[in-house]
Design a protein around this motif. Structure first.
Motif, PDB file in Angstrom:
ATOM      1  N   LEU A 221       0.782  -1.426  -0.372  1.00 33.45           N
ATOM      2  CA  LEU A 221      -0.232   0.034   0.525  1.00 33.45           C
ATOM      3  C   LEU A 221       0.642   1.169   0.951  1.00 33.45           C
ATOM      4  O   LEU A 221       2.333   1.209   0.208  1.00 33.45           O
ATOM      5  N   ARG A 222       0.135   2.528  -0.270  1.00 30.07           N
ATOM      6  CA  ARG A 222       0.405   3.905  -0.770  1.00 30.07           C
ATOM      7  C   ARG A 222       0.351   4.624   0.758  1.00 30.07           C
ATOM      8  O   ARG A 222      -0.776   5.181   0.592  1.00 30.07           O
ATOM      9  N   ILE A 223       1.131   4.799   2.205  1.00 27.74           N
ATOM     10  CA  ILE A 223       0.568   5.305   2.911  1.00 27.74           C
ATOM     11  C   ILE A 223       0.775   6.563   3.422  1.00 27.74           C
ATOM     12  O   ILE A 223       2.318   6.886   4.042  1.00 27.74           O
ATOM     13  N   PRO A 224       0.249   8.010   3.182  1.00 28.95           N
ATOM     14  CA  PRO A 224       0.677   8.874   3.320  1.00 28.95           C
ATOM     15  C   PRO A 224       1.634   8.724   5.090  1.00 28.95           C
ATOM     16  O   PRO A 224       0.721  10.481   4.974  1.00 28.95           O
ATOM     17  N   ALA A 225       1.575   8.143   5.519  1.00 29.10           N
ATOM     18  CA  ALA A 225       1.620   8.837   7.000  1.00 29.10           C
ATOM     19  C   ALA A 225       3.707   9.099   6.990  1.00 29.10           C
ATOM     20  O   ALA A 225       4.491   8.690   6.180  1.00 29.10           O
ATOM     21  N   GLY A 226       3.679  10.787   7.243  1.00 28.48           N
ATOM     22  CA  GLY A 226       5.269  11.124   7.714  1.00 28.48           C
ATOM     23  C   GLY A 226       5.804  10.170   9.556  1.00 28.48           C
ATOM     24  O   GLY A 226       4.937   9.963  10.959  1.00 28.48           O
ATOM     25  N   ALA A 227       7.115  10.600   9.396  1.00 31.45           N
ATOM     26  CA  ALA A 227       7.748  10.149  11.226  1.00 31.45           C
ATOM     27  C   ALA A 227       8.639  11.981  11.209  1.00 31.45           C
ATOM     28  O   ALA A 227       9.229  12.238   9.975  1.00 31.45           O
ATOM     29  N   ILE A 323      -5.889   8.621   9.790  1.00 31.05           N
ATOM     30  CA  ILE A 323      -6.427   7.394   9.311  1.00 31.05           C
ATOM     31  C   ILE A 323      -7.214   6.554   9.529  1.00 31.05           C
ATOM     32  O   ILE A 323      -6.534   6.386  10.865  1.00 31.05           O
ATOM     33  N   VAL A 324      -8.438   5.978   9.329  1.00 32.33           N
ATOM     34  CA  VAL A 324      -9.060   4.607   9.729  1.00 32.33           C
ATOM     35  C   VAL A 324      -9.989   4.679   9.074  1.00 32.33           C
ATOM     36  O   VAL A 324     -10.952   5.336   8.321  1.00 32.33           O
ATOM     37  N   GLY A 325      -9.929   3.477   8.071  1.00 29.00           N
ATOM     38  CA  GLY A 325     -10.316   3.117   7.282  1.00 29.00           C
ATOM     39  C   GLY A 325      -9.731   1.453   5.885  1.00 29.00           C
ATOM     40  O   GLY A 325      -8.717   1.214   6.849  1.00 29.00           O
ATOM     41  N   PRO A 326     -10.843   0.835   5.101  1.00 32.71           N
ATOM     42  CA  PRO A 326     -10.146   0.036   4.218  1.00 32.71           C
ATOM     43  C   PRO A 326      -8.851   0.306   4.028  1.00 32.71           C
ATOM     44  O   PRO A 326      -7.923   1.644   3.178  1.00 32.71           O
ATOM     45  N   ALA A 327      -7.363  -0.521   3.627  1.00 30.65           N
ATOM     46  CA  ALA A 327      -6.536  -0.544   2.526  1.00 30.65           C
ATOM     47  C   ALA A 327      -6.616  -0.404   1.356  1.00 30.65           C
ATOM     48  O   ALA A 327      -7.509  -1.017   0.769  1.00 30.65           O
ATOM     49  N   LEU A 328      -6.332   0.491   0.573  1.00 25.33           N
ATOM     50  CA  LEU A 328      -6.268   0.266  -1.109  1.00 25.33           C
ATOM     51  C   LEU A 328      -5.172   0.575  -1.063  1.00 25.33           C
ATOM     52  O   LEU A 328      -4.434   1.256  -1.195  1.00 25.33           O
ATOM     53  N   THR A 329      -5.216  -0.312  -2.116  1.00 28.19           N
ATOM     54  CA  THR A 329      -3.481  -0.288  -2.857  1.00 28.19           C
ATOM     55  C   THR A 329      -2.765   0.985  -3.929  1.00 28.19           C
ATOM     56  O   THR A 329      -4.225   1.139  -4.321  1.00 28.19           O
ATOM     57  N   PRO A 330      -2.093   0.773  -4.596  1.00 23.76           N
ATOM     58  CA  PRO A 330      -2.003   2.447  -5.545  1.00 23.76           C
ATOM     59  C   PRO A 330      -2.679   2.559  -6.327  1.00 23.76           C
ATOM     60  O   PRO A 330      -3.144   3.515  -6.974  1.00 23.76           O
ATOM     61  N   ARG A 334      -9.510  -2.044  -3.068  1.00 21.33           N
ATOM     62  CA  ARG A 334      -9.452  -1.993  -2.245  1.00 21.33           C
ATOM     63  C   ARG A 334      -9.235  -3.803  -2.139  1.00 21.33           C
ATOM     64  O   ARG A 334      -9.105  -4.578  -2.502  1.00 21.33           O
ATOM     65  N   ILE A 335      -8.242  -4.175  -0.401  1.00 15.88           N
ATOM     66  CA  ILE A 335      -7.779  -5.223  -0.054  1.00 15.88           C
ATOM     67  C   ILE A 335      -8.898  -5.337   0.735  1.00 15.88           C
ATOM     68  O   ILE A 335      -8.740  -5.199   1.829  1.00 15.88           O
ATOM     69  N   ASP A 336      -9.438  -6.090   0.838  1.00 13.11           N
ATOM     70  CA  ASP A 336     -10.795  -7.293   1.480  1.00 13.11           C
ATOM     71  C   ASP A 336     -10.267  -6.959   2.631  1.00 13.11           C
ATOM     72  O   ASP A 336      -9.515  -7.937   2.704  1.00 13.11           O
ATOM     73  N   GLY A 337     -10.841  -7.240   4.565  1.00  9.57           N
ATOM     74  CA  GLY A 337     -10.239  -7.936   5.272  1.00  9.57           C
ATOM     75  C   GLY A 337      -9.388  -7.041   5.926  1.00  9.57           C
ATOM     76  O   GLY A 337      -8.629  -6.962   6.941  1.00  9.57           O
ATOM     77  N   VAL A 338      -8.593  -5.930   5.186  1.00 11.76           N
ATOM     78  CA  VAL A 338      -7.759  -5.585   6.098  1.00 11.76           C
ATOM     79  C   VAL A 338      -7.661  -4.006   6.037  1.00 11.76           C
ATOM     80  O   VAL A 338      -8.857  -2.662   5.611  1.00 11.76           O
ATOM     81  N   THR A 339      -7.849  -3.095   7.269  1.00 14.06           N
ATOM     82  CA  THR A 339      -8.333  -2.107   7.856  1.00 14.06           C
ATOM     83  C   THR A 339      -6.579  -1.350   7.510  1.00 14.06           C
ATOM     84  O   THR A 339      -5.722  -1.486   8.713  1.00 14.06           O
TER      85      THR A 339
END
Ligand SMILES: Cc1cc2nc3c(=O)[nH]c(=O)nc-3n(C[C@H](O)[C@H](O)[C@H](O)COP(=O)(O)OP(=O)(O)OC[C@H]3O[C@@H](n4cnc5c(N)ncnc54)[C@H](O)[C@@H]3O)c2cc1C
Length: 402
Positions: A221-227, A323-330, A334-339
């Motif tokens: 997945l591409r999750i735009p979360a930073g550090a 961020i709270v929701g379903p996993a999405l590929t780039p 959706r990837i069902d079952g993944v949050t």
């Protein structure tokens, strides 16, 4: 015998820890938490512990209120607690624009059921007794915000996990998902891969705090979360701080906050010019700037020595919202079952609320706590830009996740 679970949670921080407990109480029989290090060794043990319901949007007000109620009820629910102490919170306005935005925020918060009020400079100084009456225009105040003890919160969710029968697998790194394609497009998760083997499952919750981007990458997945670096310091005790209660204060424009800590003053700051990346050292020039700004508001700190300081890596999202929701590929599938769940740098004040929402979504696909329609990964474009306005009350984190 195959290793299998009803739910696999990645990361034993405050989000993964509490979500695993909530998922058990929602009826999932076998819950496994995979943690690459030790429970709490990410951001969750290193936080300053500030907890506020004074949020910048209706959803973050609701998350803060729910989380404070949760901290208050922990002892009877779990026989342990996170050390929540009601101190009150004053969010200062320094400029005309701060005051205009602050009063607007108060109106929104009051419309959402929060009994927050506006104090002028004299009342603000009389309430936060060590605060100078000069150099600010007062601010928004509520008596029921407060602070937790972050290491005690790690202990609380670790004990609650054990009591709930959650299996914690420490020193185990998540390395990827196994999926099966769905007939109409997209995919469904069937297993989690770790460096210690595979766990079959139909439900996965991805957390990771400052490492969420990497967790997402491992999952495809591409999750735009930073550090980024965030620094907290504690000044030595002073008789003026030897009181049971004194409101916490936030100088929102400078990203500087302070609160009582063992007879001294704890203060923390996010440098607006901080570059994204892991915290490896203390920026002493930024420390000097924060101290000098703090001394303008609390003059007696000028004479106090430093007792403790730490720099740690904080998580953030580009709009500073969870961020709270379903996993999405780039590709947007959706990837069902993944949050996916992140508190976007506010895991002490929103973490249990975000964990509750995530556990609800995992167990039933819906939640009553907040409207999550806008809080999923689909609000970000390919460059990680959010279509939502930034939370107006967040620390000044960098605006991009890279
Ligand atoms: C200095 C500092 C001060 C802060 N002060 C406050 C505050 O006052 N108030 C507030 O609300 N928030 C504060 N925060 C933010 C808050 O601490 C975080 O938002 C919160 O702890 C995030 O929780 P989490 O569970 O998402 O992440 P974490 O606690 O970081 O947990 C994620 C876990 O995932 C694990 N992990 C990562 N990758 C993998 C992998 N591949 N496989 C398995 N496990 C993995 C990590 O080891 C980690 O234990 C502060 C943060 C810092 C650093």
């Amino acid at each position: 015998m195959a290793d299998r679970a009803d739910l696999v949670v990645i990361g034993a921080g405050t989000i993964g820890g509490w979500a695993s407990v909530f998922a058990r109480s929602s009826g999932l029989a076998s819950v496994v938490v995979v943690e690459r290090g030790l429970s709490g060794m990410g951001a969750s043990s290193r936080a300053a512990g500030i907890v506020r319901a004074q949020g910048g949007t209706p959803a973050t007000v609701a998350l803060g209120r729910w989380t404070i109620d949760f901290y208050r009820g922990q002892l009877s629910a779990y026989g342990t607690d996170s050390g929540f102490l009601e101190l009150g919170y004053l969010i200062l306005a320094v400029t005309d624009e701060d005051e205009r935005a602050g009063r607007e925020r108060v109106a929104m918060q009051r419309a959402n059921g929060l009994e927050v009020e506006w104090l002028d400079a004299a009342r603000a100084a009389a309430t936060a007794v060590t605060l100078s009456p000069d150099g600010h225009r007062g601010g928004s105040y509520i008596a029921t915000d407060g602070a937790i003890d972050p290491p005690r919160n790690v202990r609380a969710y670790s004990l609650a996990m054990q009591a709930a029968g959650v299996q914690l697998r420490e020193r185990t790194t998540f390395t990827g998902l196994r999926t099966t394609p769905l007939p109409g497009g997209g995919a469904r998760v069937v297993a989690v891969e770790t460096d210690r083997g595979m766990i079959e499952t139909e439900r996965v919750l991805l957390t990771g705090g400052p490492s969420l981007r990497g967790v997402g990458r491992a999952a495809g997945l591409r999750i735009p979360a930073g550090a980024a670096r965030h620094t907290v310091a504690v000044l030595e005790p002073h008789p003026a701080f030897d009181v049971p209660r004194m409101p916490m204060v936030f100088d929102i424009g400078a990203g500087l906050y302070w609160r009582l800590e063992e007879g001294g003053l704890l203060f923390g700051w996010s440098d607006p010019d901080e570059q994204p990346g892991e915290a490896r050292s203390i920026d002493w020039a930024a420390y000097d700037r924060a101290r000098s700004r703090l001394a303008g508001f609390v003059p007696l700190t000028r004479e106090l020595g430093l007792r403790r300081i730490w720099a740690a890596t904080i998580d953030y999202t580009p709009d500073h919202l969870p961020i709270v929701g379903p996993a999405l590929t780039p590709a947007g599938e959706r990837i069902d079952g993944v949050t996916v769940a992140s508190a976007g740098g506010h895991g002490m004040m929103w973490g249990p609320g975000v964990a509750r929402v995530a556990a609800d979504l995992v167990a039933t696909g819906r939640t009553e706590l907040i409207d999550v329609a806008d809080l999923g990964l689909d609000r970000f474009d390919a460059e990680g830009r959010s279509r939502l306005a930034s939370d107006p009350i967040a620390l000044p984190f960098p605006l991009r996740a890279e």
